[in-house]
Enzyme design. Structure first.
Site, PDB file in Angstrom:
ATOM      1  N   ASN A   1      32.992  23.076  38.458  1.00 24.19           N
ATOM      2  CA  ASN A   1      32.306  23.727  37.336  1.00 24.19           C
ATOM      3  C   ASN A   1      31.076  22.931  36.942  1.00 24.19           C
ATOM      4  O   ASN A   1      31.034  21.709  37.069  1.00 24.19           O
ATOM      5  CB  ASN A   1      33.261  23.901  36.142  1.00 24.19           C
ATOM      6  CG  ASN A   1      33.213  22.742  35.174  1.00 24.19           C
ATOM      7  OD1 ASN A   1      32.349  22.678  34.291  1.00 24.19           O
ATOM      8  ND2 ASN A   1      34.125  21.795  35.336  1.00 24.19           N
TER       9      ASN A   1
ATOM     10  N   LYS B   1      37.192   9.546  26.884  1.00 28.47           N
ATOM     11  CA  LYS B   1      37.525  10.223  28.148  1.00 28.47           C
ATOM     12  C   LYS B   1      36.624   9.690  29.259  1.00 28.47           C
ATOM     13  O   LYS B   1      35.394   9.716  29.161  1.00 28.47           O
ATOM     14  CB  LYS B   1      37.350  11.735  28.005  1.00 28.47           C
ATOM     15  CG  LYS B   1      37.817  12.475  29.272  1.00 28.47           C
ATOM     16  CD  LYS B   1      38.032  13.948  29.002  1.00 28.47           C
ATOM     17  CE  LYS B   1      38.504  14.670  30.247  1.00 28.47           C
ATOM     18  NZ  LYS B   1      38.724  16.091  30.032  1.00 28.47           N
TER      19      LYS B   1
ATOM     20  N   SER C   1      31.627  13.962  31.369  1.00 27.10           N
ATOM     21  CA  SER C   1      31.326  15.219  32.062  1.00 27.10           C
ATOM     22  C   SER C   1      30.091  15.004  32.924  1.00 27.10           C
ATOM     23  O   SER C   1      29.113  14.406  32.475  1.00 27.10           O
ATOM     24  CB  SER C   1      31.071  16.344  31.054  1.00 27.10           C
ATOM     25  OG  SER C   1      32.283  16.752  30.502  1.00 27.10           O
TER      26      SER C   1
ATOM     27  N   ASN D   1      27.956  17.169  33.995  1.00 29.14           N
ATOM     28  CA  ASN D   1      26.955  18.236  33.966  1.00 29.14           C
ATOM     29  C   ASN D   1      25.926  18.113  32.850  1.00 29.14           C
ATOM     30  O   ASN D   1      25.169  19.046  32.597  1.00 29.14           O
ATOM     31  CB  ASN D   1      27.664  19.591  33.870  1.00 29.14           C
ATOM     32  CG  ASN D   1      28.667  19.760  34.997  1.00 29.14           C
ATOM     33  OD1 ASN D   1      28.329  19.541  36.155  1.00 29.14           O
ATOM     34  ND2 ASN D   1      29.908  20.098  34.661  1.00 29.14           N
ATOM     35  N   THR D   2      25.925  16.982  32.151  1.00 26.63           N
ATOM     36  CA  THR D   2      24.906  16.729  31.134  1.00 26.63           C
ATOM     37  C   THR D   2      24.205  15.448  31.542  1.00 26.63           C
ATOM     38  O   THR D   2      24.834  14.390  31.616  1.00 26.63           O
ATOM     39  CB  THR D   2      25.544  16.600  29.730  1.00 26.63           C
ATOM     40  OG1 THR D   2      26.141  17.845  29.398  1.00 26.63           O
ATOM     41  CG2 THR D   2      24.520  16.234  28.663  1.00 26.63           C
TER      42      THR D   2
ATOM     43  N   ASN E   1      38.177  12.806  33.818  1.00 29.56           N
ATOM     44  CA  ASN E   1      37.378  14.027  33.876  1.00 29.56           C
ATOM     45  C   ASN E   1      37.249  14.452  35.338  1.00 29.56           C
ATOM     46  O   ASN E   1      37.940  13.909  36.206  1.00 29.56           O
ATOM     47  CB  ASN E   1      36.002  13.750  33.252  1.00 29.56           C
ATOM     48  CG  ASN E   1      35.475  14.977  32.528  1.00 29.56           C
ATOM     49  OD1 ASN E   1      35.460  16.072  33.097  1.00 29.56           O
ATOM     50  ND2 ASN E   1      35.052  14.801  31.293  1.00 29.56           N
TER      51      ASN E   1
ATOM     52  N   PHE F   1      28.481  22.081  28.984  1.00 27.73           N
ATOM     53  CA  PHE F   1      28.742  22.117  27.537  1.00 27.73           C
ATOM     54  C   PHE F   1      28.208  23.381  26.868  1.00 27.73           C
ATOM     55  O   PHE F   1      27.415  23.303  25.912  1.00 27.73           O
ATOM     56  CB  PHE F   1      28.141  20.884  26.836  1.00 27.73           C
ATOM     57  CG  PHE F   1      28.856  19.590  27.079  1.00 27.73           C
ATOM     58  CD1 PHE F   1      30.148  19.555  27.563  1.00 27.73           C
ATOM     59  CD2 PHE F   1      28.218  18.373  26.799  1.00 27.73           C
ATOM     60  CE1 PHE F   1      30.800  18.349  27.770  1.00 27.73           C
ATOM     61  CE2 PHE F   1      28.858  17.161  27.003  1.00 27.73           C
ATOM     62  CZ  PHE F   1      30.138  17.149  27.492  1.00 27.73           C
TER      63      PHE F   1
HETATM   64  C1  LIG Z   1      36.134  24.946  34.156  1.00 25.53           C
HETATM   65  C2  LIG Z   1      36.331  23.573  33.589  1.00 25.53           C
HETATM   66  C3  LIG Z   1      35.679  23.216  32.410  1.00 25.53           C
HETATM   67  C4  LIG Z   1      35.862  21.942  31.874  1.00 25.53           C
HETATM   68  N1  LIG Z   1      35.220  21.616  30.695  1.00 25.53           N
HETATM   69  C5  LIG Z   1      35.467  20.399  30.134  1.00 25.53           C
HETATM   70  C6  LIG Z   1      34.891  20.054  28.891  1.00 25.53           C
HETATM   71  O1  LIG Z   1      34.189  20.838  28.249  1.00 25.53           O
HETATM   72  N2  LIG Z   1      35.150  18.814  28.388  1.00 25.53           N
HETATM   73  C7  LIG Z   1      35.949  17.898  29.036  1.00 25.53           C
HETATM   74  O2  LIG Z   1      36.172  16.804  28.525  1.00 25.53           O
HETATM   75  N3  LIG Z   1      36.525  18.223  30.213  1.00 25.53           N
HETATM   76  C8  LIG Z   1      36.313  19.436  30.775  1.00 25.53           C
HETATM   77  N4  LIG Z   1      36.900  19.746  31.973  1.00 25.53           N
HETATM   78  C9  LIG Z   1      37.719  18.723  32.658  1.00 25.53           C
HETATM   79  C10 LIG Z   1      39.210  18.877  32.379  1.00 25.53           C
HETATM   80  O3  LIG Z   1      39.491  18.664  31.026  1.00 25.53           O
HETATM   81  C11 LIG Z   1      40.025  17.856  33.219  1.00 25.53           C
HETATM   82  O4  LIG Z   1      39.684  16.562  32.810  1.00 25.53           O
HETATM   83  C12 LIG Z   1      39.769  17.991  34.707  1.00 25.53           C
HETATM   84  O5  LIG Z   1      39.608  19.333  35.072  1.00 25.53           O
HETATM   85  C13 LIG Z   1      40.899  17.410  35.545  1.00 25.53           C
HETATM   86  O6  LIG Z   1      42.119  18.075  35.318  1.00 25.53           O
HETATM   87  P1  LIG Z   1      42.689  19.251  36.272  1.00 25.53           P
HETATM   88  O7  LIG Z   1      42.590  18.756  37.687  1.00 25.53           O
HETATM   89  O8  LIG Z   1      44.083  19.481  35.810  1.00 25.53           O
HETATM   90  O9  LIG Z   1      41.823  20.424  36.054  1.00 25.53           O
HETATM   91  C14 LIG Z   1      36.720  21.010  32.528  1.00 25.53           C
HETATM   92  C15 LIG Z   1      37.378  21.397  33.698  1.00 25.53           C
HETATM   93  C16 LIG Z   1      37.204  22.654  34.225  1.00 25.53           C
HETATM   94  C17 LIG Z   1      37.943  23.036  35.472  1.00 25.53           C
END
Ligand SMILES: Cc1cc2nc3c(=O)[nH]c(=O)nc-3n(C[C@H](O)[C@H](O)[C@H](O)COP(=O)(O)O)c2cc1C
Length: 399
Positions: free
Chosen positions: A146, A254, A214, A216-217, A285, A150
């Site tokens: 993704n 995080k 994250s 992406n910023t 993350n 934000f």
């Molecule tokens: C579509 C998507 C959007 C995400 N947006 C955020 C976010 O806004 N803030 C954040 O701290 N992590 C975000 N994450 C990261 C998740 O919170 C998590 O740390 C990461 O996906 C690893 O866990 P998973 O493998 O179970 O998905 C996002 C993940 C995905 C897949």
């Protein structure tokens, strides 16, 4: 057949059709509502996969918002209960940030059986995020990339939503809610964005997450560098300590799974320093790295990779950070969890709570019940009577 006989025959065919399709619709609705694992695997999730990933995400949030998913039939067993930061978690499985970015579906999500959840990331001012498409399914890899960047309704709107939930909806069991804070793309003072978030959401969150990982910023991950981190944490800690509310929320940082060995040492030093003492870490993350084993055609998309391929990488960072902080700081383990075994591995590596996101996008909310069931079996098989006893077990074995 004469015309009358033909009409009667057609009527019977139509009635049977109505009964069969009505029955199918009823069965589908009941199975969806009751959280039938097989039904999700064979019918619901393959249908969801036909939708564009961002549309599927929006629909998922809407279904949760309107409580389409039923509460698990049995309460969580006592072995899953755990106490962290003074909060009693009914189970250690939480929903990670990024699903309910705008705090729209908190109670529907808790009803799915999660022990807690994080809303966000939320930025001070509303912002649209990156251009679409910005979410990609890597089906063959059980992963997602993704680059939402934000997209946020902003502090004011989300805060009001969370206040209304308590004041207007009069929620009786508010559950445990973490608020994940981000920064605006065009902000010139990143630390101030987080300070504003702490000031506003500190009054209603059970814990606050400073998301500096994250991918992406632009420049966000630089906040993990030692001097920047010291500066940022000292400011948010001061703001949190000045909050007027009765229960001041713990602050969690995080982290990215893409840290160098030196980064990990530096971060451990900062977060265990008296002045910058935080109450928790979330590891991890998404990653910007791409393993050679990825199979999906979308693997070259820019963004953060989550799901199965980051499982071991994030557990490795979690294990290192637990060791470097000598188990003194509670850690939430997240990255690639889709089974009880995955959750148990993170717990034994040092996590006292865990979270997931990507597994829910592939398996639906039934994944929570499955993970809890399997985790109970694993804990019992190893003779544990509580989650807390298993936290960091891998490290104890070695010493
Ligand atoms: C579509 C998507 C959007 C995400 N947006 C955020 C976010 O806004 N803030 C954040 O701290 N992590 C975000 N994450 C990261 C998740 O919170 C998590 O740390 C990461 O996906 C690893 O866990 P998973 O493998 O179970 O998905 C996002 C993940 C995905 C897949």
């Amino acid at each position: 057949m004469n015309p009358e006989g033909w009409t009667l025959f057609m009527k019977q065919v139509r009635d049977v059709g109505i009964i069969v399709s009505g029955g199918t619709v009823c069965f589908s609705c009941i199975s969806l509502y009751e959280g039938n694992e097989k039904f999700y695997k064979q019918f619901i999730m393959p249908a969801v996969q036909l939708l564009n990933p961002e549309t599927a995400h929006r629909i998922g949030v809407a279904l949760a918002k309107y409580h389409v998913f039923q509460k698990p039939k049995t309460p969580d067993p006592p072995i899953l209960k755990t106490k962290v930061w003074g909060h009693e978690f009914r189970n250690p499985i939480g929903l990670a940030a990024g699903f309910d970015k705008h705090g729209e579906a908190v109670d529907g999500i808790l009803k799915m059986g999660f022990g807690f959840l994080e809303v966000g990331s939320i930025t001070p001012k509303p912002q649209p995020g990156q251009v679409k498409p910005r979410v990609f399914r890597l089906k063959e890899d059980h992963a997602i990339i993704n680059r939402y960047g934000f997209n946020s309704d902003g502090h004011k709107v989300v805060y009001q939503r969370l206040v209304d939930r308590i004041q207007k909806d009069k929620i009786k069991e508010p559950g445990i809610l973490g608020v994940n804070l981000g920064k605006n793309k065009t902000s010139l003072d990143a630390a101030d964005d987080y300070v504003q978030g702490v000031r506003l959401f500190g009054q209603l969150a059970d814990f606050l997450v400073i998301n500096i990982s994250s991918p992406n910023t632009s420049g966000l991950r630089d906040l993990q560098a030692k001097a920047n981190l010291e500066n940022l944490i000292s400011k948010v800690v001061i703001e949190r300590n000045q909050l007027k509310c009765e229960k001041k929320p713990p602050l969690l940082i995080k982290l990215s799974p893409d840290l160098t060995e030196q980064d990990k040492v530096d971060i451990a030093e900062v977060v265990t320093n008296e002045k910058c003492l935080v109450e928790g870490l979330i590891i991890s993350n998404t990653t910007v790295s791409r393993s050679e084993n990825l199979k999906s055609e979308h693997q070259t998309e820019t963004g953060g990779l989550s799901g199965e391929p980051i499982k071991h990488l994030s557990t490795l960072v979690l294990r290192d950070m637990y060791r470097l902080t000598q188990g003194k700081i509670p850690i939430i383990g997240v990255g690639g969890i889709s089974s009880g075994k995955d959750a148990y591995e993170k717990i034994k590596a040092g996590a006292c709570l865990v979270e997931l996101y990507t597994a829910m996008a592939y398996e639906g909310p039934v994944v929570v019940t499955k993970i809890k069931r399997e985790l109970v079996e694993l804990l019992e098989a190893d003779g544990y009577t509580s989650i807390a006893d298993a936290v960091g077990a891998d490290h104890k074995k070695k010493t």
